[in-house]
Scaffold this motif. Structure first.
Motif, short mmCIF file in Angstrom:
data_model
loop_
_atom_site.label_atom_id
_atom_site.label_comp_id
_atom_site.label_asym_id
_atom_site.label_seq_id
_atom_site.Cartn_x
_atom_site.Cartn_y
_atom_site.Cartn_z
N GLU A 284 0.83 -1.21 0.00
CA GLU A 284 0.00 0.00 0.00
C GLU A 284 0.85 1.25 0.00
O GLU A 284 0.60 2.21 -0.73
CB GLU A 284 -0.89 0.03 1.25
CG GLU A 284 -2.24 -0.61 1.10
CD GLU A 284 -3.03 -0.45 2.39
OE1 GLU A 284 -3.68 0.58 2.55
OE2 GLU A 284 -2.96 -1.37 3.24
N LEU A 285 1.87 1.22 0.85
CA LEU A 285 2.77 2.35 0.98
C LEU A 285 3.43 2.64 -0.37
O LEU A 285 3.48 3.79 -0.82
CB LEU A 285 3.84 2.01 2.02
CG LEU A 285 4.53 3.14 2.74
CD1 LEU A 285 3.52 4.04 3.43
CD2 LEU A 285 5.50 2.57 3.76
N ALA A 286 3.91 1.58 -1.00
CA ALA A 286 4.58 1.72 -2.30
C ALA A 286 3.64 2.35 -3.31
O ALA A 286 4.01 3.29 -4.02
CB ALA A 286 5.03 0.35 -2.78
N GLU A 287 2.43 1.87 -3.34
CA GLU A 287 1.43 2.41 -4.26
C GLU A 287 1.17 3.89 -3.98
O GLU A 287 1.11 4.71 -4.89
CB GLU A 287 0.14 1.59 -4.13
CG GLU A 287 -1.09 2.37 -4.52
CD GLU A 287 -1.89 1.64 -5.55
OE1 GLU A 287 -2.13 0.43 -5.37
OE2 GLU A 287 -2.30 2.29 -6.55
N ALA A 288 1.03 4.21 -2.69
CA ALA A 288 0.70 5.58 -2.31
C ALA A 288 1.79 6.57 -2.72
O ALA A 288 1.49 7.72 -3.05
CB ALA A 288 0.46 5.67 -0.81
N VAL A 289 3.02 6.15 -2.68
CA VAL A 289 4.11 7.08 -3.01
C VAL A 289 4.64 6.86 -4.43
O VAL A 289 5.55 7.58 -4.86
CB VAL A 289 5.28 6.98 -2.00
CG1 VAL A 289 4.79 7.29 -0.61
CG2 VAL A 289 5.92 5.60 -2.05
#
Lengths: 155, 155
Positions: free
Chosen positions: A26-31
């Motif tokens: 999720e983090l990767a997607e968000a940034v």
DNA sequence: TGATAGGCCGCAAATATTCCTGAATATTCA
DNA sequence: TGAATATTCAGGAATATTTGCGGCCTATCA
């Protein structure tokens, strides 16, 4: 290694201080990074100390701790260090700051009720030789209470 | 469902508020339960609201926020709600408590330095019509600063 | 222009979490 | 008291997440 922090780092920190269990995916997607790159960032931020730890935020009410109070303390120089050491050892004391102004310290407390506050004052605070005077401030209502800092990631 | 909390629940909460990324396996071992039972507990505690959230604790220094300050506010009744709404919307404001005593509110701030504090005061606080008076308290040194509460799990 | 370092990606292995079933223990109610 | 009902726990399989590694690309500097 120079701890430069770019916008992505700030965004990661911003997300994680709001939702600490966000998965790397999720983090990767968000940034907008790959999973492994995002993970590298988090690991680096922890290593650098920008991310100091992980914690569950507990609800004081669920543990019967309905009262938040502040206490202004006037301490004599003599015995000050001992008093501070004693106070910080109690879990009821959430914060203890040495402050500017006419008082020496500002202490934040979390206890069950006014009775418990009174008990803490009598049992713990007043017996300390360095304590000259105290002034208690009861919080009636809390409009905001967070440990989140202004990361500045929304620019 | 009545949210009864036993010693195991308290111990779990105690561990997680110190180390929020403790794995279920470690947690299970620490409290003497199977992995799945420990997991059930955590899920239930979240559902009950005893665990209110998860977060990364950030280091203010790493983000250039070296100054912690408190501000006592005297607000007029007129415009009080608007002032509170405005203040809590700023990330520099970590806490805002309505308090007992001669002042109306106690606000905790986290900013870069005294200059930034001054700027916040001038740009945000003073323009609010309800603000009658402010008193700033600078923290010189912090002996303890935590959001951890006294769970009472060590008995 | 070539060497080097840093950041990023994707894959695969290791690890952790979630979900399900069944057994044991408490609790409720007749 | 005794049967029915809920809870809680444990184990294991399925799923998801994290971690470690090798390689690629780009920026920097001599």
């Amino acid at each position: 290694m120079i701890p430069i922090m770019d916008d992505i780092d700030r965004k990661i920190c911003s997300i994680l201080q709001e939702a600490g269990r966000t998965s790397s995916a999720e983090l990767a997607e968000a940034v907008g990074l790959s999973l492994s790159a995002a993970n590298d960032r988090v690991r680096r931020l922890v290593a650098q100390g920008a991310i100091a730890g992980w914690q569950a935020r507990l609800d004081p009410q669920s543990f019967g701790l309905g009262l938040c109070a502040f206490m202004l303390l006037d301490l004599s120089f003599d015995g000050e260090a001992e008093a501070v050491a004693e106070l910080v050892s109690h879990p009821e004391v959430q914060e203890l700051h040495h402050i500017s102004g006419p008082h020496s310290y500002l202490m934040k407390l979390r206890v069950a009720d006014t009775r418990a506050l009174q008990a803490f004052l009598t049992r713990v605070v007043k017996p300390l030789p360095a304590v000259l005077r105290t002034e208690s401030i009861i919080t009636l209502d809390t409009a905001k209470e967070t440990a989140a800092i202004a990361v500045g990631a929304d620019r």
